[in-house]
Scaffold this active site. Structure first.
Site, PDB file in Angstrom:
ATOM      1  CG  ASP A  27      24.616 -17.965 -17.387  1.00 47.84           C
ATOM      2  OD1 ASP A  27      24.048 -16.927 -16.990  1.00 47.84           O
ATOM      3  OD2 ASP A  27      24.040 -18.827 -18.084  1.00 47.84           O
ATOM      4  CG  HIS A  44      24.195  -8.926 -11.957  1.00 42.52           C
ATOM      5  ND1 HIS A  44      24.419 -10.001 -12.799  1.00 42.52           N
ATOM      6  CD2 HIS A  44      22.964  -8.455 -12.281  1.00 42.52           C
ATOM      7  CE1 HIS A  44      23.364 -10.160 -13.592  1.00 42.52           C
ATOM      8  NE2 HIS A  44      22.465  -9.251 -13.290  1.00 42.52           N
ATOM      9  CD  GLU A  74      23.461 -11.972 -28.667  1.00 45.43           C
ATOM     10  OE1 GLU A  74      24.407 -12.223 -27.895  1.00 45.43           O
ATOM     11  OE2 GLU A  74      23.635 -11.598 -29.842  1.00 45.43           O
ATOM     12  CG  LEU A 138      45.677 -12.691 -15.749  1.00 50.73           C
ATOM     13  CD1 LEU A 138      45.832 -14.139 -16.240  1.00 50.73           C
ATOM     14  CD2 LEU A 138      44.645 -12.647 -14.618  1.00 50.73           C
ATOM     15  CG  LEU A 202      30.204 -21.960 -27.177  1.00 51.01           C
ATOM     16  CD1 LEU A 202      30.945 -22.011 -28.504  1.00 51.01           C
ATOM     17  CD2 LEU A 202      31.212 -21.791 -26.030  1.00 51.01           C
TER      18      LEU A 202
END
Ligand code: IPE
Ligand code: IPE
Ligand code: MG
Length: 247
Positions: A27, A44, A74, A138, A202
């Site tokens: 964020d 971004h 959302e 990974l 969260l």
């Protein structure tokens, strides 16, 4: 699941408790751009570069699973302009990352709903998943159009369906069974969830899986979150006492 004890090269031979699964709420991209007088897209873009560095360092840290929150259910509330730019960025990222993922042995997988995503994007996501399916250093899980509540609703629907088909008995519905119907049933619960940008929530990320995760909130905006800071967060995790309700 007990965290594995591993010696990771990053700790220069010291044996530490390494989180085997780290999840990140990436964020702060918009604020990073605003501080520089740039359009949000640039934030971004810088965030995507940051993700690349963090992914590359995970195998060195002994981390086996990395899950990142890229777009929430959302986030559709954002304007069409931002959503279009983000979609273009996701597509460009997929195209540019394949080589790195192969070089570093990273398998990528997407969780969330693909329903509102463009056909082109969905096709590229599937291509990338398939191309990296055999990589083992990974497992990078990207939560895209993901919501924890949406996932729980998906689980409930699947379980109800299994009961209706006679595959599952109502008495058999246990925590383990619920987990088996999650988007990524083979993924262990996250040991550590990191959120950047100073927000203390969260935001609908991994609600079922977060039950016993250690939480770390850092003020740094995601595009400024360096490998050095990530390493220090992982080191702090090693010093935590995880009791899981026991004494
Ligand atoms: C996170 O950064 C990326 C997405 C949610 C897609 P934000 O875009 O939320 O950045 P801020 O919170 O506005 O700074
Ligand atoms: C959470 O960030 C979602 C992602 C990082 C993809 P948001 O910026 O959307 O969350 P809120 O709105 O601050 O809760
Ligand atoms: Mg945000």
């Amino acid at each position: 699941m007990e965290p594995e004890i591993r010696a990771a090269s990053i700790f220069r031979g010291r044996v530490s408790v390494i989180p085997q699964h780290v999840a990140i709420v990436m964020d702060g991209n918009g604020r990073w751009a605003r501080k520089r007088g740039l359009p949000r897209l640039e934030g971004h873009r810088a965030g995507a570069e940051r993700l690349r560095e963090i992914v590359k360092c995970c195998p060195d840290h002994g981390i086996r699973f990395l899950t990142v929150f890229a777009f929430s259910t959302e986030n559709w509330k954002r304007g069409r302009h931002e959503i279009n730019r983000l979609t273009e960025l996701f597509q460009a990222y997929i195209d540019s990352e394949l080589e790195m993922l192969q070089d570093y042995g990273v398998r990528i997988r997407f969780i969330g709903s693909r329903r509102r995503l463009s056909h082109t994007l969905v096709a590229r996501m599937a291509m990338l998943e398939e191309a990296t399916a055999d990589n083992r250093s990974l497992l990078l899980t990207v939560a895209l159009n993901y919501g924890g509540r949406r996932e729980i609703a998906h689980i409930v629907r699947q379980v109800a369906e299994a009961v209706r088909n006679g595959e599952v008995n109502v008495d058999q519905i246990s925590e383990d069974l619920v987990s088996r119907y999650a988007y990524a049933p083979d993924l262990p619960d996250p040991d550590l969830i990191i959120r950047t940008s100073g927000e203390l929530r969260l935001s609908n990320f991994l609600l079922w899986q977060a039950a016993y995760a250690e939480l770390e909130f850092v003020d740094t905006l995601w595009p400024d979150f360096t490998v050095a800071e990530f390493t220090s967060v992982v080191e702090r995790f090693a010093r935590r006492s995880r009791r899981f309700g026991a004494l």
